[in-house]
Design a protein around this motif. Structure first.
Motif, short mmCIF file in Angstrom:
data_model
loop_
_atom_site.label_atom_id
_atom_site.label_comp_id
_atom_site.label_asym_id
_atom_site.label_seq_id
_atom_site.Cartn_x
_atom_site.Cartn_y
_atom_site.Cartn_z
N VAL A 76 11.80 -37.45 -26.97
CA VAL A 76 11.87 -37.34 -25.52
C VAL A 76 12.35 -35.93 -25.16
O VAL A 76 13.33 -35.45 -25.70
N GLY A 77 11.64 -35.32 -24.23
CA GLY A 77 11.99 -33.98 -23.78
C GLY A 77 10.86 -33.43 -22.92
O GLY A 77 9.83 -34.09 -22.74
N PRO A 78 11.00 -32.24 -22.39
CA PRO A 78 9.90 -31.64 -21.63
C PRO A 78 8.68 -31.45 -22.51
O PRO A 78 8.80 -30.98 -23.65
N ARG A 79 7.51 -31.82 -22.01
CA ARG A 79 6.29 -31.67 -22.79
C ARG A 79 6.02 -30.19 -23.07
O ARG A 79 6.14 -29.35 -22.18
N GLU A 88 -1.54 -37.81 -29.63
CA GLU A 88 -0.23 -37.17 -29.79
C GLU A 88 0.56 -37.72 -30.98
O GLU A 88 1.63 -37.19 -31.31
N LEU A 89 0.08 -38.77 -31.63
CA LEU A 89 0.87 -39.43 -32.67
C LEU A 89 1.28 -38.50 -33.82
O LEU A 89 2.39 -38.65 -34.36
N PRO A 90 0.45 -37.52 -34.25
CA PRO A 90 0.91 -36.62 -35.33
C PRO A 90 2.14 -35.81 -34.96
O PRO A 90 2.77 -35.22 -35.85
N GLN A 91 2.49 -35.77 -33.69
CA GLN A 91 3.67 -34.99 -33.30
C GLN A 91 4.97 -35.63 -33.77
O GLN A 91 6.02 -34.98 -33.73
N PRO A 120 11.06 -29.49 -27.14
CA PRO A 120 10.03 -30.21 -26.37
C PRO A 120 9.84 -31.62 -26.91
O PRO A 120 10.17 -31.91 -28.07
N GLY A 121 9.31 -32.50 -26.06
CA GLY A 121 9.20 -33.91 -26.44
C GLY A 121 7.77 -34.41 -26.49
O GLY A 121 6.86 -33.82 -25.91
N ILE A 122 7.59 -35.52 -27.20
CA ILE A 122 6.29 -36.20 -27.21
C ILE A 122 6.05 -36.84 -25.84
O ILE A 122 4.93 -36.88 -25.34
N THR A 123 7.11 -37.34 -25.24
CA THR A 123 7.05 -37.83 -23.87
C THR A 123 8.27 -37.31 -23.13
O THR A 123 9.17 -36.75 -23.74
#
Length: 443
Positions: free
Chosen positions: A357-360, A342-345, A385-388
């Motif tokens: 941070v937010g809903p995936r 997920e790091l490229p996000q 939307p979030g990464i986590t």
């Protein structure tokens, strides 16, 4: 802008005169500037007021501010420490500059509104007195940034009070589909208390949209998401379902994303390069996997991930990764286990498509499946939307093997919207770092 216009001009006019007539902006002038700003803050909204009212309002407000400053200066004796030529000229220069500033804002307001993007599309449910008054206010407010689309009502046209002024779009049962098909962002419910069962059904239907919903009448509603009182063109409304990131909270959230993302990308840049080389060498295919997801307001976005599978599915049907999934490469299994895929996000965060941070974000195919099965599913798209997210640190990370698990994830997402704070975001980030190294649910 209007909140800071008059206080800012009050201070700016003083500084200009001090620079021209006194030559030195010393500590005394700075203290006087702070006091003057505090007395003039906040400025009033005058851009829609008639010119004579603007002039009178500015003169009265300035008379109050200047009178208090002079009274304070004479009472303390400090007035004699300031050059009289600056003080006397300030008494006429400041209101003159304020009038010019308000005139400039009035002229530029239409252009400033256009810079904010297309107007928000609004509909009103219930063609009654208060609904028509609200629609009239919106239609007559060129700087509100709202386009009044029309009304929904079940009554016959002969009984509708504003049928000659406003467009009737359909019956109340049709509003949810209309909102989805026509990109309606604002829905105002102007229905009587006696319609409570019908309102509940309508609210349930509207939870499959990303529109912000407000009550016009004074009603009691449970299950509010960021419920608050507000005004639209001076008309009181009550929000039912709204984003937490309005005004200063939105600025704080975006600043948090940009600052933290820049720091994180600097720290992990060697790791990103190493993972990219490992993905390229370990299996054929692209290094970065691009997939369509739903973002803010249900708009389609493209999300980046390191490729962890032998396939790059992005069609109408997508199968979630399972335990011991044959599609996952050996390196991909490690990346998915530690969430390093997920790091490229973080690039998506800088682009403004996502938040830390937010809903995936779910794949488009999953969204279309679950929005019809879970009430309030689309409400999670009121934020980026979030990464986590809150769901991921509460046991809903990885595959959702049942409808109940997805419902649990959505409940957490809605709890996040109701209770957002900067402290909560930092807590989720810290807990995510702790979980990725020992969570067995991601594969």
């Amino acid at each position: 802008m209007e909140v800071f216009l008059e206080p800012g001009i009050t201070v700016l006019s003083l500084w200009i005169l001090v620079w021209l007539l006194d030559g030195a902006l010393d500590a005394g002038w700075l203290v006087a500037s702070i006091v003057a700003f505090a007395l003039a803050f906040p400025g009033r909204s005058l851009v829609r007021s008639p010119p004579d009212r603007v002039i009178l309002s500015i003169l009265l407000a300035w008379g109050w501010t200047a009178g208090l400053l002079l009274a304070l200066g004479f009472a303390t004796g400090h007035i004699y420490e300031f050059p009289a030529i600056v003080v006397v000229n300030w008494l006429w220069f400041s209101p003159t500059l304020q009038l010019l500033a308000h005139w400039g804002l009035r002229v530029s307001a239409p252009h400033l509104v256009r810079l904010q993007g297309p107007p928000l599309r609004a509909v009103v449910v219930g063609m009654n007195e208060q609904g028509c008054m609200l629609a009239d206010r919106i239609s007559s407010a060129p700087y509100a940034g709202i386009e009044m689309v029309g009304f929904f009502d079940d009554r016959m046209p002969v009984r509708q009070q504003g049928a000659e002024r406003h467009r009737m779009l359909g019956r109340i049962a049709e509003i949810a589909e209309f909102a989805k098909a026509n990109r309606v962002q604002l829905i105002y419910l102007s229905l009587p208390m006696a319609s409570q069962p019908r309102i509940k059904e309508l609210l349930d239907a509207l939870k499959d949209t990303t529109a912000s919903v407000y009550f016009v009448p004074d009603m009691f509603v449970t299950d509010l998401i960021q419920g608050r009182t507000d005004t639209v063109c001076g008309f009181p409304v009550i929000s039912v379902c709204e984003t937490p990131f309005r005004g200063p909270a939105g600025v704080l959230k975006r600043a948090e994303d940009i600052v933290l993302t820049c720091l994180i990308l600097v720290l992990i840049s060697p790791l990103l390069l190493a993972i990219a080389l490992a993905v390229k060498m370990s299996s054929p295919g692209p290094v970065i996997f691009r997939q369509r997801r739903y973002g803010l307001d249900g708009e389609e976005i493209v999300v980046y991930k390191f490729r962890s599978m032998r396939v790059t599915e992005d069609g109408d049907t997508i199968e979630q990764a399972r335990k011991n999934d044959s599609r996952v490469t050996p390196l991909g299994a490690v990346l998915r286990k530690t969430s390093m895929d997920e790091l490229p996000q973080f690039i998506n965060v800088l682009q403004g498509r996502m938040s830390i941070v937010g809903p995936r974000p779910h794949a488009v195919a999953h969204n279309e499946r679950y929005r019809g099965l879970i009430k309030s599913y689309m409400v999670r798209h009121k934020v980026r939307p979030g990464i986590t997210g809150w769901a991921q640190v509460n046991g809903f990370r990885g595959e959702t093997v049942s409808l109940e698990m997805m419902e649990g994830r959505i409940r957490c997402d809605l709890d996040y919207l109701r209770n957002w704070s900067l402290r909560l975001d930092l807590y989720i980030i810290a807990k995510t770092i702790k979980l990725v190294f020992k969570d067995a649910s991601a594969y």
